[in-house]
Design an enzyme around this catalytic site. Structure first.
Site, PDB file in Angstrom:
ATOM      1  N   GLU A   1       4.017 -11.934  13.653  1.00 53.40           N
ATOM      2  CA  GLU A   1       3.352 -12.671  14.728  1.00 53.40           C
ATOM      3  C   GLU A   1       3.379 -14.171  14.452  1.00 53.40           C
ATOM      4  O   GLU A   1       3.410 -14.982  15.359  1.00 53.40           O
ATOM      5  CB  GLU A   1       1.887 -12.241  14.837  1.00 53.40           C
ATOM      6  CG  GLU A   1       1.686 -10.795  15.196  1.00 53.40           C
ATOM      7  CD  GLU A   1       0.228 -10.385  15.045  1.00 53.40           C
ATOM      8  OE1 GLU A   1      -0.642 -11.260  14.881  1.00 53.40           O
ATOM      9  OE2 GLU A   1      -0.025  -9.175  15.095  1.00 53.40           O
TER      10      GLU A   1
ATOM     11  N   ARG B   1       0.809  -1.223   0.000  1.00 56.73           N
ATOM     12  CA  ARG B   1       0.000   0.000   0.000  1.00 56.73           C
ATOM     13  C   ARG B   1       0.838   1.267   0.000  1.00 56.73           C
ATOM     14  O   ARG B   1       0.355   2.336  -0.375  1.00 56.73           O
ATOM     15  CB  ARG B   1      -1.009  -0.036   1.140  1.00 56.73           C
ATOM     16  CG  ARG B   1      -2.086  -1.067   0.855  1.00 56.73           C
ATOM     17  CD  ARG B   1      -3.031  -1.269   2.021  1.00 56.73           C
ATOM     18  NE  ARG B   1      -3.407  -2.672   2.061  1.00 56.73           N
ATOM     19  CZ  ARG B   1      -3.024  -3.520   3.003  1.00 56.73           C
ATOM     20  NH1 ARG B   1      -2.299  -3.128   4.010  1.00 56.73           N
ATOM     21  NH2 ARG B   1      -3.396  -4.767   2.944  1.00 56.73           N
TER      22      ARG B   1
END
Length: 187
Positions: free
Chosen positions: A113, A76
């Site tokens: 994560e 993005r």
């Protein structure tokens, strides 16, 4: 927006409201307990898109004399980085996920994560001591942005600032980045 004129504070506040109201939020995406704020909803609204572009260009104009190039992060950051670079007449350099750029590249691995990932920049795209603005849509835990700062440094550049559209400030990601961070919105 005029290239040479920066926005006044009242106009910035109005434009930020337009942008923030265009975000859509999705609970429990991509996993339970996460509230996902979707920037693509902003791009589906032409008024909000123009507001976001005006704010991004305004920010770039304020840094024009402190920046030699703009690095946008996959993916993005590719939507905003080029317009910011264009607004100040500076080159745009993509920071991509591993294996997506041709030629000699430098890499920086970072933890996620659920594993790890790697960011790459073409080795010749950042000259020694170049002043760099890094752009992305989101700062959450700070891993991607910290990797980008390390990678720009590895390429010989100096990070002037990291700019994001949204920051999830409760996650304290900016503490990991190792460079100044400016966020347009706090979610």
């Amino acid at each position: 927006m005029s290239e040479s004129k920066c926005l006044d504070e009242q106009t910035k506040a109005q434009l930020k409201t337009i942008v923030k109201s265009a975000f859509k939020s999705y609970p429990d995406f991509p996993k339970p307990g996460i509230l996902f704020h979707d920037i693509f909803a902003v791009f589906s609204d032409p008024v909000a898109t123009k507001a976001l572009f005006d704010l991004a260009c305004d920010h770039a104009l304020q840094l024009k004399d402190q920046v030699d190039l703009v690095v946008g992060l996959d993916s993005r950051g590719f939507l905003l980085g080029p317009i910011m670079a264009q607004a100040i007449g500076k080159p745009f350099v993509p920071g991509r996920k591993a294996g997506k750029l041709p030629g000699a590249c430098l890499s920086q691995q970072y933890a996620l994560e659920y594993g790890s990932d790697s960011l790459q920049i073409q080795a010749a795209s950042i000259k020694k001591d170049a002043k760099v603005l890094i752009v992305d849509d989101l700062l959450a835990t700070g891993g991607t942005m910290a990797a980008a700062v390390n990678l720009v440094t590895k390429c010989g550049g100096q990070v002037t600032q990291c700019w994001v559209v949204t920051e999830l400030s409760a996650l304290n990601g900016r503490n990991k980045v190792g460079a100044e961070v400016q966020a347009l919105l706090d979610m």
